[in-house]
Every structure is written in structure tokens, then in C-alpha cells.
Design an enzyme around this catalytic site. Structure first.
Site, PDB file in Angstrom:
ATOM      1  N   ALA A 175      26.088  52.874  13.056  1.00 50.80           N
ATOM      2  CA  ALA A 175      25.962  51.596  12.360  1.00 50.80           C
ATOM      3  C   ALA A 175      24.842  51.663  11.325  1.00 50.80           C
ATOM      4  CB  ALA A 175      25.683  50.486  13.370  1.00 50.80           C
ATOM      5  N   GLY A 177      27.326  51.997   8.925  1.00 49.72           N
ATOM      6  CA  GLY A 177      28.593  52.625   8.611  1.00 49.72           C
ATOM      7  C   GLY A 177      28.747  53.296   7.265  1.00 49.72           C
ATOM      8  N   SER A 178      27.743  53.296   6.411  1.00 49.33           N
ATOM      9  CA  SER A 178      27.919  53.916   5.097  1.00 49.33           C
ATOM     10  C   SER A 178      28.116  55.423   5.199  1.00 49.33           C
ATOM     11  CB  SER A 178      26.722  53.603   4.199  1.00 49.33           C
ATOM     12  OG  SER A 178      26.722  52.246   3.844  1.00 49.33           O
ATOM     13  N   ASP A 291      22.255  61.127  12.981  1.00 47.93           N
ATOM     14  CA  ASP A 291      21.321  60.410  12.102  1.00 47.93           C
ATOM     15  C   ASP A 291      20.532  59.464  13.003  1.00 47.93           C
ATOM     16  OD1 ASP A 291      20.268  59.590   9.561  1.00 47.93           O
ATOM     17  OD2 ASP A 291      21.451  57.765   9.749  1.00 47.93           O
ATOM     18  N   CYS A 344      15.012  59.238   8.379  1.00 41.83           N
ATOM     19  CA  CYS A 344      14.345  58.757   7.165  1.00 41.83           C
ATOM     20  C   CYS A 344      12.838  58.697   7.419  1.00 41.83           C
ATOM     21  CB  CYS A 344      14.895  57.412   6.712  1.00 41.83           C
ATOM     22  SG  CYS A 344      14.889  56.137   7.967  1.00 41.83           S
TER      23      CYS A 344
END
Length: 892
Positions: A175, A177-178, A291, A344
Site C-alpha cells: 500500500a 499501490g504505485s 519496500d 526511503c
């Protein structure tokens, strides 16, 4: 995208950051300084001395806007061409303070120029008309899912994972979702053209009985691959569904599991040798994206919570969870498959240390290889991974080695300052020291005006059996309220002579009242039961606030409540956008066909229920597959003249009775096998399937009441006969159908529909297909499209929601004419009864819980410079085909 804000200030912020109204007001006034953050990243291992000033200047500037063209490659290029041909020249003609304004520019390293960035100041955007036109274009295309507002660095991991059609792919922390959308686009690459070619061969009689198509697309052109997109938070999983639905893929399953303990997925067993039991099989993945949740200090250019709240505790608390996720990913991977690990964050504790620790637990470099991607994505500026680094503890002290930490611990045995430091957080030693960590990839903000990011690509060389975690190499955090912690606190305070500490004479002054203790225990037991994890007070560092959650530019933070936890002092802080407080998974041995034995997490025993606590479990409708010759389906095949070649064993419904009452879904064969084999196994599936047929009322008897839903039209259209097909080639005809709803075809109305008038006048009632074909002429169109039509008693109508109509009008015709509904009458002219009968069911996904709807489906307008939760509009109803007809049904 640096400025976070909007009109609604009542949503919770991230990382103690407050609501969006507060952010909009105060973002420019925030002091972009943090003593510990700057002290840590000024260490020489990170940034060369000559680049430090540039680095700090960049990280304190607002982040540029960026976006990506989405969907099939052909359609994405068509939308991109409109930007190039029309909007970029307009913007290039503008001057500001005597200088030409820089227009949006394609990103050099993104394939086919499908990612763009712009740095235009907001004062220029507000002052010049061409930007208003460009903004309207972005609004329309984002609203219908053709453009995704996404931070540039977050686009990198899916590009390096090297997906091809036919692969099985897992996105462990998916989530909103990109990135999942990028993975899905790669999974379907080339599919549209291949299906059309195969369908042509079949119609011409040149196809044999076996399925056609190249590897990965050998299901008569359809991809045989599958993407499983997972998120541990139920509400965020539903946000993921609404983002991914725009791609209308039957090759998607969404699950809701803790990524550190992702369950094994059963496949149909292999045929059994004579006299023996069938051999169980479990799904292995070709590609996995991890991720993971992180401290998010790479998002400092758009998330002011980093400057306010960053502390080293965030990375220290996340390291274990990140390593567990990566180890579980490597367990589920096929030999020869790839895992892409990304954060990130710029902190090596969350990056290189996790990579080294996971590889060591999986048996070292003989089992797991770090792939060198330095030559991939030409034009992307990056730095190699670190081979050496230091670690900052909770008090801001910086340590060079684990040995130094152990020596210090002997001198301050009662201090919690070193808590959560672990040997694996430091540069590896022994055999692991030879790992080529320089093959990891670091993205710094000053290199190409982006956020900070970390990516590593791993390849599984051989099967693994992960080593258990060792608690002896971690300095524990003493649970607040325990005797040991109270004694440590008393000792610490008694050592201090100055204010604000007051010398204490006994432990009694620190022990809470009995009622408070009981309340805390009850709360912890309730939380543990609800999430199958230990109490927050055991797992969270209570002494410091959490840092903002890991999410990149593809985030829709405020669409779903942030993942929060209560600290022992009663304050509620954001720990991460996903649960980060997980116990070490127990493991059991399971046999996987064709592989060596691997470790698989066992079910975690829930904590005892607190008295009066009632566990709430989200209920999902079951997935039931239909008999291919179901009596409701056979007439549909005949009505649409559906080719025998199209698979008929993949129809699915979402109700316990297994009957096609409202909607029939279509899934891929592998998705069907997984849903069927894992029914009742505890797998938490929350979405699968594309709506193919939707039932509705019609104005006469003996009319097929099943219409092809827009989501599934692309999949089935090549296999339909011509009996329900209308072909259109002229621009003006399409424009009229987009602007006018329900144009009349009775009497002489059909004559105004030009080339299709004669056809629609005579076509029987019910659902039809409009094929828009390019003809290469000046009055023609450049892109092939397939759209749904409904033939009523006296009119026809494109079954498209208004937002799709507006986007197509603007993109193809540069026309913002309001849509005209012929069937909206004044009370003085009541409609004929026959014209009020048709009812088109609103096309919404099976309704999620009300709380999910309220959190997920807030509608916002897109504005340049605003955050993704406004820029990536999740509409209140994702596809509303026939909405105007629903209103028309009400007799005046």
C-alpha cells in the site's frame, strides 16, 4: 510536492505532525534543522566533504513535482504525446522575471519518457493561464488513472526487479499501490498486441488447438503471471485495491498479512505415483519487492515531521522487522529469482546492515548474491553502498564498533541509552565482511534533485534454511514499569545532582497506582490479541517519539489513518505506516516440491483476552467459481457470440451461495487455483478478479440482462463476435457520444450519429461494444479504443462515468464542454414510462466496512504542489458507469 497541505485540517498527520491544515499553514515556517540528524549525516562515511553544503541545501528545499503515465504502454504513450504536443509548447512560451519558464521535463532514466518532473514556482503557476489548462489536464487524467503522482525515487525499485510476463511476483508491503501498479504493468507488457494477433489467427482459422503466444503470454496472448500485493494493515489493503483496480487485471490478488510471517500458499498437488498420496506444492515467487517500513529520513523534503521528530531510535527499532521481512522474502523466492529491498531512509542501520544480516542468516554469499545494477537505468545518478559506517544510539552518541558498545555497557549496566543496539547493525565482520555492499544503491537529494532512497537487488543462488535470530547480540530495552527499569531509573536519577532531576529515596515514587497498572496490562493484552503480537510496552521504545513513517512520493498518507501505537507514557506516536512491533517468528519445517526444506513461520499463539474485550475480525465474502455451463452463463455466451477459445472455467462470484446474482468476475487460471486451494486455510484474501458481467434491468422481456462491465471489456473484447459490435472511425462522432448522454435513435435521431447511425438504429436492445479504430485520416483518431454501449428502447449511451468523458474530451479534442444529459427533463414534461425503466447498477467493489469507506474514499481535487493524498484522487465510487441513467430512472 514539498508543501503538505489542503483544505481539510481534520485528518491526522504523520509522525506527530498534526493535520493537513496545520501543515499547509506552517510548512514554510518549519525550522529545517535537527541536531542529531545533522550530526549523524555529517559523519565522513556518508557525504564527501566537498558535497556536504550542496547536500544540506538540497535536503532543506521543497521537493519538485513528479508524475508518471500509467496503464498499458500504448495508451500511456498516447496520453504522454498530448502533453508533449500541446501543453509543453504553451508553457515554454511563458516568461517570468525576464526568463523563460521551465516546462515539465521527462526524466532521463525512466523508460520511454513515461516519468516527468517540474520545478515551476507556485507563484508562476498561479499567475499564468497555460498552467491552469495544464492543471486541468492533470486533474482529468489523474482522476481516471492515466497519471499517477509519484515521487521519482519510488519509481526505481520496480524498474530494477526485471519483471517479465508469466512471472509470479509478490509485493510484501504494497500500500498504497504505485509500485504495485508498475509491477503489474510489467507483468502485462505486450499483452494487448499479442491477444489481438492471436484472436485474428483464431478467426482466420490459422490456429491449432493448443494455446498460442510467446513465453509468459502463451495463454492465447494473455499473461500467465500473477502479482500478489500484500499489506499488513486492513484499511491500507483496501486503499491498495482502489488504486490497483484502475489497471483492471485478472492477475492480481491482494492479501492482508504480516510480511515478517507471510504464510506459504498452496498450489494444486502434483499427480500422485500409483498407490501413493498426492504431492503437496507451495507457491514460489520469481520476483519479490520488499519496500519495507522505515524511518523515512529520505523524505525530509516533503515531510516536516523528519525535522521535528527524527531520532536514532526509529532506525534501531525497525532494524529487526526489516531483516525479518527480507529473510522471509528470500525463503519464498525461487532459486534464480530476485528480491529488491528498498527504503526511503539513508540510515545504514536500515539498509546495508539489514542486507548483511539477512544474507548471513540465509547462509552467506554462497546462497544469496548482491546484483551489480550500476549500469542499469542510464542517466540515474547514484552512490555505491557503504562498506563501513557508524551507529548512533538513543542518546545521540556515535559508535564505531560493537566492541566499543560492549565495553561501554560494562560501565553503565543500568542505562537504557544503549538499548536496542545490536551487533548486526555494525559493518559485518568475518566471512560476511567480504560482501560486496558497494553494489547497493544510494540516492541522495543533491544528486538529481530528488528525495533520499536506498535500493539493493538480491539473487537467490540456492535453497536456504534461515538461521534463528540470536537475542544475545542485542542490548535489550528494559520494559518501562518493570522492577529492573525502575531500579535503573532510580539509580540514574540518584547519580544526577542538577535539576530537573529530583533525588528519589525509594522505588515507590516511580511505581504507578494499582489501577493504572491493571489498565495498562488490560490494554496490552487486548492489543496483543487483536494483532497476535506482544504488548506495545514490551516492543516499543517508550523514551522517544517515533519518526515519520516510511512512505515515498506514492503515498496517500491521509486517506488511511496512520499506523500508530501508544507509548508507556500515554502519548500516541507514529511508529511506521505498517506494524513494526513483531515477535521473532517461530518456524516449522515444511516440504516444498522440487526444493530443499525451508523454514516457514508457524502460527503465533494469541495472547490471553483481557476481560470484556471482544475481538473484531474483518469479514470478506468468499470466492466461489462457477460451472462453465451454468444456466445463467450459456445465454450470455450466445448473446455476445463469445468465442469457444475464450476460457470459461475462470468465472467467479463473491457470495457464499456461489450464484451469479449481481456480478460475475473473471480471474486468471493461477489466481483461481490459489483461491480454490487455500479456501479455509487462514489466508486472508481481500481482493481478486475483474468485474466482467453486471446484471441490470431492461425495458423489454427476452433481452440479455448481463452487460459487459468496463473493467473487463479489454480482456474479452477480442473474442466477441460482430453481432454486438459498432465500429467508429470519425473524431466528431466520438465527440458527440462523449458530450451527449442518451442521444435518441428513434424517429430520425439516428441520422445525427453520422457513420454509426444506421448501425445503432437497427441493433437490438442490450449491451454492445463500440470499437474506435484509427483510420489515418485527418478526421480520424490516433488510438484504438474499446468502449461499452447500451442500446435502450429509444436511445444509446456510452457507459462511461462523467470523469472519463471529461478526460477524453480534454485529451483528444481539447474540449471542456459540459456533458449534456438529454434525459433530464423539467417536471412539466414527464418522461415516458418506457424510458424510465432501465436501471444500471453502480459499479462499486464489494462494499468494504463503513469505516474503510469513510477513511479511503474521501474525494479531493488535484492541485499542483499539493500532496499525493490530494493529487491521486481515489474517487468515492471508482467506476460509475451508468450513474446518470440511475438518476434518470426516477420518475418525475
Amino acid at each position: 510536492m514539498g508543501k503538505r497541505g489542503g483544505r481539510k485540517g481534520n485528518r491526522g498527520g504523520r509522525g506527530g505532525g498534526g493535520g493537513r491544515s496545520e501543515r499547509s499553514t506552517n510548512w514554510q515556517d518549519i525550522s529545517r534543522t535537527n541536531e542529531k540528524l545533522e550530526k549523524y549525516y555529517n559523519e565522513p562515511e556518508f557525504i564527501p566533504e566537498e558535497e556536504k553544503e550542496e547536500f544540506w541545501n538540497a535536503i532543506k528545499r521543497d521537493l519538485p513535482n513528479s508524475f508518471r503515465f500509467t496503464g498499458s504502454r500504448g495508451h500511456a504513450l498516447a496520453v504522454q504525446q498530448r502533453l508533449k504536443d500541446f501543453y509543453v509548447p504553451q508553457i515554454t512560451s511563458i516568461e517570468y522575471e525576464g526568463q523563460p519558464v521551465e516546462p515539465p521535463r521527462p526524466v532521463s532514466w525512466y523508460p520511454d519518457q513515461l516519468a516527468w518532473s517540474m520545478t515551476t514556482p507556485k507563484q508562476v503557476i498561479r499567475r499564468h493561464a497555460p498552467f491552469a489548462s495544464f492543471q486541468k489536464f492533470l486533474v482529468a487524467e489523474t482522476e481516471v488513472g492515466n497519471i499517477s503522482r509519484q515521487e521519482l525515487v519510488s519509481m526505481i525499485p520496480p524498474l530494477l526487479i526485471d519483471i517479465r510476463p508469466g512471472m509470479t511476483v509478490l509485493d510484501m508491503c504494497a500500500a498504497p499501490g504505485s509500485k504495485s501498479a508498475q509491477l503489474m504493468e510489467a507483468l502485462h507488457a505486450g499483452e494487448e498486441e499479442t491477444i489481438l494477433d492471436v484472436a485474428k489467427q483464431v478467426k482466420e482459422g490459422n490456429a491449432g488447438p493448443e494455446p498460442l503466444g510467446p513465453e509468459g503470454l502463451n495463454d492465447d496472448g494473455r499473461t500467465t503471471g500473477l502479482l500478489i500485493a500484500n499489506d499488513s494493515d486492513y484499511k491500507r489493503a483496501h486503499l491498495l485495491i482502489h488504486q490497483m483496480k484502475r489497471l483492471s487485471s485478472p492477475n492480481l490478488i491482494v492479501t492482508n498479512h504480516d510480511a515478517t510471517m507471510y504464510p506459504s500458499i498452496k498450489l494444486p498437488p502434483l499427480p500422485a505415483p500409483e498407490g501413493k498420496r498426492p504431492i503437496n506444492r507451495y507457491l514460489k515467487f520469481d520476483r519479490i519487492l520488499a519496500d519495507v517500513p522505515c524511518s523515512g529520513d529520505g523524505t525530509a523534503r516533503k515531510n516536516y515531521g523528519v525535522w521535528k521528530d527524527w531520532s536514532p531510535s526509529s532506525a534501531l527499532g525497525l532494524y529487526t522487522t526489516q531483516a525479518r521481512i527480507l529473510v522471509r522474502a528470500l525463503q519464498m523466492l525461487k532459486v534464480g529469482g530476485r528480491v529488491v529491498y528498498s527504503t526511503c531512509s539513508m540510515n545504514p542501520v536500515e539498509n546495508e546492515a539489514v542486507i548483511a544480516s539477512a544474507i548471513e542468516r540465509c547462509g552467506g554469499a554462497a546462497n544469496v548474491k548482491i546484483i551489480d545494477c550500476s549500469e542499469e537505468l542510464a542517466g540515474l545518478k547514484r552512490r555505491p553502498g557503504l562498506k563501513s559506517w557508524k551507529v548512533m544510539d538513543r542518546e545521540g552518541r556515535i559508535w564505531s564498533s560493537w566492541k566499543d558498545v560492549l565495553e561501554q555497557r560494562q560501565q553503565e549496566e543500568t542505562s537504557n541509552g544503549l538499548a536496542r543496539l545490536a551487533e548486526g547493525m555494525f559493518p559485518p565482520s568475518g566471512e560476511t565482511a567480504e560482501l560486496p555492499l558497494e553494489r547497493c544503491m544510494r540516492i541522495y537529494p543533491h544528486l538529481q534533485d530528488t528525495g533520499g532512497f536506498f535500493i539493493t537487488v538480491l539473487e537467490k543462488i540456492s535453497e536456504i534454511k534461515a538461521k534463528p535470530e540470536t537475542s544475545g547480540n542485542v542490548i535489550p530495552l528494559l520494559p518501562k514499569g518493570s522492577v529492573a527499569a525502575l531500579a535503573a531509573e532510580l539509580d540514574s536519577r540518584n547519580k544526577k545532582d542538577a535539576e530537573p532531576y529530583q533525588k528519589l529515596d525509594s522505588l515507590d515514587e516511580l511505581v504507578p497506582a494499582d489501577a493504572e497498572v491493571e489498565a495498562e496490562l488490560a490494554k496490552n493484552a487486548s492489543v496483543a490479541e487483536a494483532s497476535n503480537q506482544p504488548p506495545y510496552s514490551v516492543t516499543l521504545d517508550a523514551s522517544e517519539p517515533g519518526s515519520p513513517a516510511k512512505r515515498e512520493g506514492d503515498d496517500l498518507d491521509d486517506e488511511v489513518p496512520a499506523k500508530r501505537a501508544k507509548l508507556d507514557d500515554g502519548n500516541e506516536v507514529l511508529i511506521g505506516d505498517r506494524p513494526v512491533h513483531r515477535p521473532p517468528p517461530a518456524v516449522v519445517e515444511t516440504e516444498h516440491v522440487g526444493t530443499s526444506t525451508e523454514t516457514t513461520p508457524a502460527a503465533t499463539a494469541p495472547a490471553p483476552l483481557a476481560q470484556g474485550f471482544k475481538k473484531k475480525v474483518a469479514q470478506e465474502e468468499p470466492y466461489k467459481y462457477l460451472d462453465p455451463n451454468h444456466p445463467e452463463l450459456v445465454p450470455v455466451y450466445e448473446f455476445f457470440d463469445l468465442s469457444e477459445r475464450f476460457p470459461r472455467d475462470r468465472w467467479m462470484v463473491r457470495n457464499a451461495e456461489g450464484q451469479p446474482t449481481r456480478t460475475v468476475y473473471y480471474t486468471s487460471a493461477l489466481a483461481r487455483d490459489i483461491l480454490t486451494m487455500n479456501e479455509g486455510s487462514g489466508m486472508k484474501f481481500v481482493h481478486c478478479g475483474v468485474k466482467m458481467f453486471v446484471k441490470q434491468d431492461a425495458q423489454r422481456e427476452n433481452v440479455c440482462r448481463w452487460r459487459i462491465q468496463t473493467d473487463g471489456l479489454r480482456i474479452i473484447e477480442p473474442w466477441l463476435g460482430d453481432v454486438r459490435t459498432v465500429t467508429l472511425t470519425q473524431r466528431e462522432t466520438l465527440r458527440r457520444l462523449l458530450i451527449e448522454m442518451f442521444p435518441k435513435v428513434n424517429d430520425n435521431g439516428w441520422k445525427q450519429l453520422d457513420e454509426i447511425g444506421e448501425r445503432v438504429k437497427d441493433i437490438p436492445m442490450g449491451c454492445s461494444i463500440l470499437r474506435v479504430e484509427p483510420n489515418g485520416k485527418e478526421d480520424g483518431l490516433n488510438e484504438r479504443m474499446v468502449l461499452p454501449l447500451w442500446r435502450s428502447l429509444h436511445s444509446i449511451n456510452l457507459m462511461l462515468p462523467k470523469e472519463d468523458r471529461r478526460a477524453m474530451l480534454l485529451r483528444i479534442f481539447n474540449d471542456s464542454t459540459p456533458v449534456n444529459n438529454h434525459n433530464i427533463k423539467t417536471p412539466k414534461t414527464p418522461l415516458k414510462e418506457a424510458e424510465t425503466v432501465i436501471e444500471v447498477e453502480q459499479e462499486t467493489e464489494i462494499d468494504p466496512p463503513v469505516a474503510v469507506e469513510e477513511d479511503l474514499l474521501k474525494k479531493e481535487n488535484l492541485a499542483l504542489g499539493q500532496d499525493e493524498q490530494e493529487q491521486m484522487d481515489t474517487r468515492e465510487t471508482y467506476t460509475k458507469a451508468g450513474d446518470e441513467e440511475d438518476r434518470f430512472n426516477q420518475t418525475v
